[in-house]
Design a protein around this motif. Structure first.
Motif, mmCIF file in Angstrom:
data_model
loop_
_atom_site.group_PDB
_atom_site.id
_atom_site.type_symbol
_atom_site.label_atom_id
_atom_site.label_comp_id
_atom_site.label_asym_id
_atom_site.label_seq_id
_atom_site.Cartn_x
_atom_site.Cartn_y
_atom_site.Cartn_z
ATOM 1 N N PRO A 90 98.071 -61.685 123.601
ATOM 2 C CA PRO A 90 97.387 -60.739 122.719
ATOM 3 C C PRO A 90 98.308 -59.620 122.219
ATOM 4 N N ALA A 91 99.188 -59.120 123.088
ATOM 5 C CA ALA A 91 100.118 -58.068 122.669
ATOM 6 C C ALA A 91 101.091 -58.593 121.622
ATOM 7 N N GLU A 92 101.597 -59.789 121.826
ATOM 8 C CA GLU A 92 102.511 -60.388 120.847
ATOM 9 C C GLU A 92 101.801 -60.643 119.531
ATOM 10 N N LEU A 93 100.554 -61.029 119.592
ATOM 11 C CA LEU A 93 99.774 -61.240 118.371
ATOM 12 C C LEU A 93 99.632 -59.942 117.590
ATOM 13 N N VAL A 94 99.363 -58.851 118.285
ATOM 14 C CA VAL A 94 99.257 -57.548 117.625
ATOM 15 C C VAL A 94 100.580 -57.191 116.949
ATOM 16 N N ARG A 95 101.681 -57.409 117.645
ATOM 17 C CA ARG A 95 102.991 -57.104 117.044
ATOM 18 C C ARG A 95 103.255 -57.992 115.828
ATOM 19 N N ALA A 96 102.825 -59.247 115.896
ATOM 20 C CA ALA A 96 102.993 -60.146 114.747
ATOM 21 C C ALA A 96 102.143 -59.684 113.571
ATOM 22 N N ALA A 97 100.935 -59.185 113.856
ATOM 23 C CA ALA A 97 100.072 -58.678 112.793
ATOM 24 C C ALA A 97 100.690 -57.464 112.116
ATOM 25 N N LEU A 98 101.283 -56.588 112.910
ATOM 26 C CA LEU A 98 101.969 -55.428 112.344
ATOM 27 C C LEU A 98 103.155 -55.858 111.492
ATOM 28 N N SER A 144 88.512 -62.176 127.034
ATOM 29 C CA SER A 144 89.423 -61.619 128.034
ATOM 30 C C SER A 144 90.739 -61.095 127.460
ATOM 31 N N GLY A 145 91.034 -61.358 126.206
ATOM 32 C CA GLY A 145 92.254 -60.835 125.609
ATOM 33 C C GLY A 145 92.097 -59.491 124.932
ATOM 34 N N TRP A 146 90.872 -59.005 124.851
ATOM 35 C CA TRP A 146 90.625 -57.783 124.084
ATOM 36 C C TRP A 146 91.409 -56.581 124.607
ATOM 37 N N ALA A 147 91.351 -56.320 125.894
ATOM 38 C CA ALA A 147 91.944 -55.101 126.448
ATOM 39 C C ALA A 147 93.440 -55.031 126.152
ATOM 40 N N GLU A 148 94.134 -56.155 126.319
ATOM 41 C CA GLU A 148 95.573 -56.163 126.055
ATOM 42 C C GLU A 148 95.868 -55.894 124.585
ATOM 43 N N ALA A 149 95.063 -56.478 123.701
ATOM 44 C CA ALA A 149 95.259 -56.260 122.266
ATOM 45 C C ALA A 149 94.999 -54.801 121.899
ATOM 46 N N PHE A 150 93.941 -54.223 122.447
ATOM 47 C CA PHE A 150 93.633 -52.818 122.178
ATOM 48 C C PHE A 150 94.778 -51.911 122.629
ATOM 49 N N GLU A 151 95.280 -52.179 123.813
ATOM 50 C CA GLU A 151 96.353 -51.338 124.369
ATOM 51 C C GLU A 151 97.606 -51.414 123.498
ATOM 52 N N GLU A 152 97.947 -52.620 123.060
ATOM 53 C CA GLU A 152 99.149 -52.785 122.245
ATOM 54 C C GLU A 152 98.999 -52.122 120.873
ATOM 55 N N ALA A 153 97.779 -52.132 120.333
ATOM 56 C CA ALA A 153 97.549 -51.586 118.992
ATOM 57 C C ALA A 153 97.409 -50.066 118.987
ATOM 58 N N ALA A 154 97.192 -49.459 120.143
ATOM 59 C CA ALA A 154 96.966 -48.013 120.208
ATOM 60 C C ALA A 154 98.112 -47.246 119.562
ATOM 61 N N GLY A 155 97.755 -46.361 118.645
ATOM 62 C CA GLY A 155 98.742 -45.510 117.996
ATOM 63 C C GLY A 155 99.510 -46.159 116.851
ATOM 64 N N THR A 156 99.243 -47.435 116.578
ATOM 65 C CA THR A 156 99.985 -48.115 115.512
ATOM 66 C C THR A 156 99.312 -48.002 114.148
ATOM 67 N N GLY A 157 98.015 -47.683 114.134
ATOM 68 C CA GLY A 157 97.263 -47.673 112.888
ATOM 69 C C GLY A 157 96.614 -49.002 112.580
ATOM 70 N N LEU A 158 96.955 -50.039 113.325
ATOM 71 C CA LEU A 158 96.331 -51.342 113.125
ATOM 72 C C LEU A 158 94.937 -51.330 113.734
ATOM 73 N N MET A 159 93.930 -51.773 112.982
ATOM 74 C CA MET A 159 92.591 -51.927 113.522
ATOM 75 C C MET A 159 92.456 -53.306 114.152
ATOM 76 N N VAL A 160 91.985 -53.341 115.388
ATOM 77 C CA VAL A 160 91.708 -54.605 116.073
ATOM 78 C C VAL A 160 90.200 -54.753 116.202
ATOM 79 N N VAL A 161 89.660 -55.806 115.614
ATOM 80 C CA VAL A 161 88.231 -56.103 115.697
ATOM 81 C C VAL A 161 88.029 -57.101 116.838
ATOM 82 N N PRO A 162 87.263 -56.743 117.861
ATOM 83 C CA PRO A 162 87.040 -57.665 118.969
ATOM 84 C C PRO A 162 86.085 -58.784 118.558
ATOM 85 N N GLY A 163 86.473 -60.004 118.868
ATOM 86 C CA GLY A 163 85.635 -61.137 118.495
ATOM 87 C C GLY A 163 85.848 -62.313 119.424
#
Length: 282
Positions: A20-28, A44-63
């Protein structure tokens, strides 16, 4: 952060190849403004994605991409903003994941009679706690040199016509829509035009799902066929459904690229307003 909106992606929590963290970085890196994490039958991947996106300006929609079945047809439902603690939803997705695991073990057992592959090979292709599925079997076949890549494995070995395929338990789409709505979520039919005009959902059956709370159709997707998209666009207009566009990104697991299909900002706004089970971050 303004930018394209991609509402369908997968991480290694299900059948993607990036955490999930790598996915967030790829999205950025792809310049997205919003990305939805929609792993198969799990949150179960939501928390990791949220943490990685914090402060980046990227919105993560949980689904989540919810597996459903009607007769022999596998139908996937994108479920945005559900409550991950909703008991009924948790029990049903656990049942689906367990059925996926049993099905995968059975498929591998049959494959092992003809190919040099074992269950240990499949486990080696999964991350801890991942929803095990056929893509992991495909990756094991690739690792064993039996197939060139995941797409070739699905085309040449894992296609139903070769006899190794078997279905797994999944609820009826109507029951799934009701579960998602009861969990505060927003249900959207995933890539509903992949089988073409002759197998598109009927207006009557779609109407039943709409009455239960179906919110939209994912019509901008590389696997949708134009003839069926045209028909479904008419249905969406008739029922007042939103239309979304997404990549269905799986990292290296599929050729799909982040942002290759996107969703309009006003549609995202309607989804965010309708969901009450959880909230987007960013």
């Amino acid at each position: 952060m303004p930018g394209p909106i991609d509402l369908h992606t997968h991480s290694s929590v299900s059948d993607g190849t990036e955490t999930p963290a790598e996915l967030v970085r790829a999205a950025l890196a792809a310049g997205l403004g919003t990305v939805a994490l929609t792993d198969h039958d799990t949150t179960s991947g939501w928390a990791e994605a949220f943490e990685e996106a914090a402060g980046t300006g990227l919105m993560v929609v949980p689904g989540m991409e919810f597996s459903t079945r009607r007769e022999w047809r596998s139908i996937h439902l994108l479920a945005y903003l559900v409550d991950p603690q909703d008991l009924a939803l948790r029990e049903e997705t656990l049942r689906i994941r367990e059925a996926r695991l049993t099905r995968a073990e059975s498929i591998v057992s049959r494959l092992a009679a003809d190919f040099d592959i074992s269950w240990a090979d499949v486990v080696a292709q999964t991350s801890d706690g991942a929803t095990v599925g056929r893509p992991h079997i495909a990756d094991a076949l690739v690792a064993r040199g039996v197939a060139a890549d995941r797409s070739a494995a699905f085309r040449d070995i894992l296609h139903p016509k070769f006899g190794y395929y078997e279905p797994h338990y999944a609820p009826d789409p109507l029951a799934a829509v009701e579960l998602v709505r009861a969990a505060g979520g927003v249900p959207v039919l995933a890539h509903p035009a992949t089988r073409g005009i002759d197998d598109v959902i009927s207006r009557e059956n779609l109407g039943v799902l709409v009455d239960a709370g179906l919110f939209g159709l994912e019509l901008r997707h590389r696997e949708n066929r134009p003839d069926a998209v045209a028909r479904l666009a008419e249905y969406a207009d008739h029922f007042g459904l939103v239309v979304t566009g997404s990549s269905d990104y799986h990292g290296a697991g599929k050729p799909n690229r982040l942002g290759e299909n996107t969703t309009e900002p006003e549609v995202l706004a309607r989804i965010l307003e309708a969901g009450t089970g959880s909230a987007a971050v960013g």
